[in-house]
Design a protein around this motif. Structure first.
Motif, PDB file in Angstrom:
ATOM      1  N   SER A 168       1.009  -1.360   0.266  1.00 22.54           N
ATOM      2  CA  SER A 168       0.086   0.209  -0.073  1.00 22.54           C
ATOM      3  C   SER A 168       0.855   1.429  -0.089  1.00 22.54           C
ATOM      4  O   SER A 168       0.607   2.238  -0.745  1.00 22.54           O
ATOM      5  CB  SER A 168      -1.003  -0.150   1.386  1.00 22.54           C
ATOM      6  N   VAL A 169       1.744   1.149   0.857  1.00 18.95           N
ATOM      7  CA  VAL A 169       2.817   2.524   0.820  1.00 18.95           C
ATOM      8  C   VAL A 169       3.647   2.590  -0.460  1.00 18.95           C
ATOM      9  O   VAL A 169       3.772   3.669  -1.038  1.00 18.95           O
ATOM     10  CB  VAL A 169       3.753   2.316   1.820  1.00 18.95           C
ATOM     11  N   GLY A 170       4.327   1.461  -0.759  1.00 21.04           N
ATOM     12  CA  GLY A 170       5.091   1.433  -2.034  1.00 21.04           C
ATOM     13  C   GLY A 170       4.170   1.685  -3.168  1.00 21.04           C
ATOM     14  O   GLY A 170       5.001   2.437  -4.112  1.00 21.04           O
ATOM     15  N   THR A 171       3.040   1.268  -3.124  1.00 21.47           N
ATOM     16  CA  THR A 171       2.296   1.705  -4.656  1.00 21.47           C
ATOM     17  C   THR A 171       1.725   3.250  -4.660  1.00 21.47           C
ATOM     18  O   THR A 171       1.707   3.775  -5.558  1.00 21.47           O
ATOM     19  CB  THR A 171       0.958   0.776  -4.473  1.00 21.47           C
ATOM     20  N   ALA A 172       1.643   3.836  -3.545  1.00 17.35           N
ATOM     21  CA  ALA A 172       1.252   4.994  -3.210  1.00 17.35           C
ATOM     22  C   ALA A 172       2.377   5.905  -4.046  1.00 17.35           C
ATOM     23  O   ALA A 172       2.251   6.901  -4.657  1.00 17.35           O
ATOM     24  CB  ALA A 172       0.922   5.588  -1.894  1.00 17.35           C
ATOM     25  N   VAL A 173       3.620   5.775  -3.294  1.00 22.39           N
ATOM     26  CA  VAL A 173       4.806   6.636  -3.700  1.00 22.39           C
ATOM     27  C   VAL A 173       5.083   6.381  -5.223  1.00 22.39           C
ATOM     28  O   VAL A 173       5.498   7.141  -5.839  1.00 22.39           O
ATOM     29  CB  VAL A 173       5.824   6.626  -2.765  1.00 22.39           C
ATOM     30  N   ALA A 174       4.671   4.939  -5.561  1.00 22.74           N
ATOM     31  CA  ALA A 174       4.930   4.901  -6.929  1.00 22.74           C
ATOM     32  C   ALA A 174       4.232   5.951  -8.276  1.00 22.74           C
ATOM     33  O   ALA A 174       4.911   6.147  -9.227  1.00 22.74           O
ATOM     34  CB  ALA A 174       4.613   3.269  -7.589  1.00 22.74           C
ATOM     35  N   TYR A 175       3.150   6.109  -7.618  1.00 22.00           N
ATOM     36  CA  TYR A 175       2.378   7.342  -8.442  1.00 22.00           C
ATOM     37  C   TYR A 175       3.333   8.565  -8.531  1.00 22.00           C
ATOM     38  O   TYR A 175       3.549   8.982  -9.810  1.00 22.00           O
ATOM     39  CB  TYR A 175       1.348   7.636  -8.015  1.00 22.00           C
ATOM     40  N   PHE A 176       3.835   9.117  -7.577  1.00 22.75           N
ATOM     41  CA  PHE A 176       4.663  10.456  -7.741  1.00 22.75           C
ATOM     42  C   PHE A 176       6.023  10.117  -8.262  1.00 22.75           C
ATOM     43  O   PHE A 176       6.182  11.127  -8.768  1.00 22.75           O
ATOM     44  CB  PHE A 176       5.001  10.755  -6.032  1.00 22.75           C
ATOM     45  N   GLU A 177       6.587   8.986  -8.237  1.00 21.00           N
ATOM     46  CA  GLU A 177       7.628   8.846  -9.022  1.00 21.00           C
ATOM     47  C   GLU A 177       7.377   8.674 -10.421  1.00 21.00           C
ATOM     48  O   GLU A 177       8.080   9.171 -10.944  1.00 21.00           O
ATOM     49  CB  GLU A 177       8.284   7.215  -8.258  1.00 21.00           C
ATOM     50  N   THR A 178       6.273   7.910 -10.907  1.00 21.43           N
ATOM     51  CA  THR A 178       6.246   7.824 -12.245  1.00 21.43           C
ATOM     52  C   THR A 178       5.561   8.943 -12.882  1.00 21.43           C
ATOM     53  O   THR A 178       5.884   9.158 -14.024  1.00 21.43           O
ATOM     54  CB  THR A 178       5.073   6.462 -12.379  1.00 21.43           C
ATOM     55  N   ASN A 179       4.907   9.819 -12.199  1.00 17.63           N
ATOM     56  CA  ASN A 179       4.130  10.704 -12.894  1.00 17.63           C
ATOM     57  C   ASN A 179       4.497  12.164 -12.347  1.00 17.63           C
ATOM     58  O   ASN A 179       4.368  12.980 -13.374  1.00 17.63           O
ATOM     59  CB  ASN A 179       2.516  10.586 -12.393  1.00 17.63           C
ATOM     60  N   LEU A 180       5.140  12.405 -11.270  1.00 13.16           N
ATOM     61  CA  LEU A 180       5.492  13.669 -11.054  1.00 13.16           C
ATOM     62  C   LEU A 180       6.998  13.855 -10.590  1.00 13.16           C
ATOM     63  O   LEU A 180       7.472  14.824  -9.879  1.00 13.16           O
ATOM     64  CB  LEU A 180       4.641  14.054  -9.705  1.00 13.16           C
ATOM     65  N   GLY A 181       7.850  12.761 -11.127  1.00 12.84           N
ATOM     66  CA  GLY A 181       9.175  13.124 -10.989  1.00 12.84           C
ATOM     67  C   GLY A 181       9.856  12.947  -9.849  1.00 12.84           C
ATOM     68  O   GLY A 181      10.940  13.358  -9.692  1.00 12.84           O
ATOM     69  N   TRP A 182       9.245  12.385  -8.800  1.00 13.60           N
ATOM     70  CA  TRP A 182       9.920  12.184  -7.485  1.00 13.60           C
ATOM     71  C   TRP A 182      11.104  11.061  -7.921  1.00 13.60           C
ATOM     72  O   TRP A 182      11.067  10.157  -8.502  1.00 13.60           O
ATOM     73  CB  TRP A 182       9.167  11.398  -6.380  1.00 13.60           C
ATOM     74  N   ASP A 183      12.500  11.322  -7.380  1.00 17.00           N
ATOM     75  CA  ASP A 183      13.533  10.811  -7.679  1.00 17.00           C
ATOM     76  C   ASP A 183      14.146  10.007  -6.699  1.00 17.00           C
ATOM     77  O   ASP A 183      14.367  10.489  -5.667  1.00 17.00           O
ATOM     78  CB  ASP A 183      14.659  11.809  -8.042  1.00 17.00           C
ATOM     79  N   PRO A 184      14.197   8.624  -6.567  1.00 19.25           N
ATOM     80  CA  PRO A 184      14.436   7.618  -5.532  1.00 19.25           C
ATOM     81  C   PRO A 184      15.914   8.037  -5.274  1.00 19.25           C
ATOM     82  O   PRO A 184      16.788   8.455  -6.451  1.00 19.25           O
ATOM     83  CB  PRO A 184      14.385   6.267  -6.308  1.00 19.25           C
ATOM     84  N   MET A 185      16.367   8.001  -4.018  1.00 21.82           N
ATOM     85  CA  MET A 185      17.714   8.166  -3.616  1.00 21.82           C
ATOM     86  C   MET A 185      18.215   6.856  -3.010  1.00 21.82           C
ATOM     87  O   MET A 185      18.221   6.785  -1.784  1.00 21.82           O
ATOM     88  CB  MET A 185      17.659   9.171  -2.501  1.00 21.82           C
ATOM     89  N   PRO A 186      18.680   5.968  -3.576  1.00 22.75           N
ATOM     90  CA  PRO A 186      18.979   4.548  -3.279  1.00 22.75           C
ATOM     91  C   PRO A 186      20.165   4.435  -2.511  1.00 22.75           C
ATOM     92  O   PRO A 186      20.486   3.724  -1.600  1.00 22.75           O
ATOM     93  CB  PRO A 186      19.071   3.802  -4.581  1.00 22.75           C
ATOM     94  N   ASP A 187      21.008   5.402  -2.559  1.00 17.11           N
ATOM     95  CA  ASP A 187      22.362   5.507  -1.793  1.00 17.11           C
ATOM     96  C   ASP A 187      22.025   6.376  -0.327  1.00 17.11           C
ATOM     97  O   ASP A 187      22.908   6.294   0.110  1.00 17.11           O
ATOM     98  CB  ASP A 187      23.277   6.238  -2.597  1.00 17.11           C
ATOM     99  N   ALA A 188      20.899   6.808  -0.122  1.00 18.06           N
ATOM    100  CA  ALA A 188      20.701   7.767   1.082  1.00 18.06           C
ATOM    101  C   ALA A 188      20.490   7.019   2.149  1.00 18.06           C
ATOM    102  O   ALA A 188      21.097   7.159   3.287  1.00 18.06           O
ATOM    103  CB  ALA A 188      19.603   8.527   0.826  1.00 18.06           C
ATOM    104  N   LEU A 189      19.987   5.672   2.099  1.00 20.40           N
ATOM    105  CA  LEU A 189      19.783   4.907   3.497  1.00 20.40           C
ATOM    106  C   LEU A 189      20.051   3.371   3.304  1.00 20.40           C
ATOM    107  O   LEU A 189      19.512   2.490   3.235  1.00 20.40           O
ATOM    108  CB  LEU A 189      18.148   4.980   3.663  1.00 20.40           C
ATOM    109  N   VAL A 190      21.275   3.204   2.768  1.00 19.26           N
ATOM    110  CA  VAL A 190      21.940   2.013   2.100  1.00 19.26           C
ATOM    111  C   VAL A 190      22.011   1.035   3.160  1.00 19.26           C
ATOM    112  O   VAL A 190      21.846  -0.189   2.764  1.00 19.26           O
ATOM    113  CB  VAL A 190      23.287   2.424   1.374  1.00 19.26           C
ATOM    114  N   ASP A 191      22.092   1.429   4.440  1.00 13.69           N
ATOM    115  CA  ASP A 191      22.445   0.181   5.497  1.00 13.69           C
ATOM    116  C   ASP A 191      21.331  -0.060   6.515  1.00 13.69           C
ATOM    117  O   ASP A 191      21.408  -0.465   7.655  1.00 13.69           O
ATOM    118  CB  ASP A 191      23.742   0.629   6.295  1.00 13.69           C
ATOM    119  N   GLY A 192      20.003   0.343   5.887  1.00 15.15           N
ATOM    120  CA  GLY A 192      18.815   0.176   6.666  1.00 15.15           C
ATOM    121  C   GLY A 192      18.221  -1.237   6.736  1.00 15.15           C
ATOM    122  O   GLY A 192      18.600  -2.047   6.052  1.00 15.15           O
ATOM    123  N   THR A 193      17.273  -1.240   7.399  1.00 18.02           N
ATOM    124  CA  THR A 193      16.462  -2.560   7.818  1.00 18.02           C
ATOM    125  C   THR A 193      15.834  -2.997   6.383  1.00 18.02           C
ATOM    126  O   THR A 193      15.395  -2.360   5.535  1.00 18.02           O
ATOM    127  CB  THR A 193      15.379  -2.605   8.716  1.00 18.02           C
TER     128      THR A 193
END
Length: 224
Positions: A168-193
């Motif tokens: 539910s959370v991943g799908t919601a943010v996927a809209y903003f990534e796909t349609n509004l240009g939110w850019d994932p920051m995969p290197d920002a939280l690399v050692d997380g759970t």
């Protein structure tokens, strides 16, 4: 800072001072200390001065965000924390820990649903450098939160989400990534759970586009 560090350390090692009868499980709802440290470091690196947080619970992430705001050196740090269940399900424990850490001078607690408060905040022209989202996990609640945060968080700012591994959370943010240009920051939280079954990370950070986009409805792209 010493006072704040002591409260954070005690919470991580010993848990909250009390857990209300039938209250949410501390280990289940609390962002682990190492994840909190990563969120803190990211906000410090960004120089965040104003942060909106959705979901206080037992205050692990809020204490880390408070530490980030103090470390970042803003002259007027501000932390808006939204949690309608703080004085019911959590018996005020999270806010007590914020006060114990001495953060009540820069933090304010809003005890109404984020889906009602954020529209007023956006309408008032409030601007934040970053947001941390860990509120209601129903798709529609997350989507509404992110919609208004896209207006509140400044262009080029960041939004961090907890429990991104929930569909539910991943799908919601996927809209903003796909349609509004939110850019994932995969290197920002690399050692997380991560989820041991799927390897999906628990938290994720996104940078908002600058300038803020205004796409046509004809440009809609499926996101699920």
């Amino acid at each position: 800072m010493e006072r704040l560090a002591a409260v954070r350390r005690d919470l991580a090692e010993n848990g909250p001072p009390r857990i209300p009868a039938d209250g949410p499980d501390f280990a289940t709802v609390t962002l682990p200390e190492r994840d909190c440290d990563q969120v803190r470091d990211l906000l410090v690196e960004e120089g965040a001065g104003t942060v909106v947080e959705i979901g206080l619970a037992y205050a692990s992430s809020a204490l880390a965000i408070g530490e980030a705001l103090l470390r970042a050196g803003s002259r007027s740090p501000r932390h808006v924390v939204i949690d309608p269940f703080q004085h019911t399900a959590y018996d005020g424990v999270g806010w007590e820990l914020m006060e114990r850490a001495g953060l009540e001078g820069i933090a304010e607690l809003v005890t109404e649903p984020s889906q009602r408060f954020l529209p007023r905040l956006a309408g008032a022209g409030f601007t934040a450098d970053a947001a941390f989202v860990d509120g209601g996990h129903h798709f529609h609640n997350v989507f509404v939160d992110l919609h208004f945060l896209s207006e509140i968080v400044r262009p080029g700012g960041i939004v961090v989400l907890d429990d991104l591994w929930w569909p539910s959370v991943g799908t919601a943010v996927a809209y903003f990534e796909t349609n509004l240009g939110w850019d994932p920051m995969p290197d920002a939280l690399v050692d997380g759970t991560v989820d041991p079954a799927t390897g999906r990370p628990r938290t994720g950070a996104y940078r908002l586009p600058d300038p803020r986009p205004a796409p046509s409805f004809k440009e809609f792209r499926p996101f699920f």
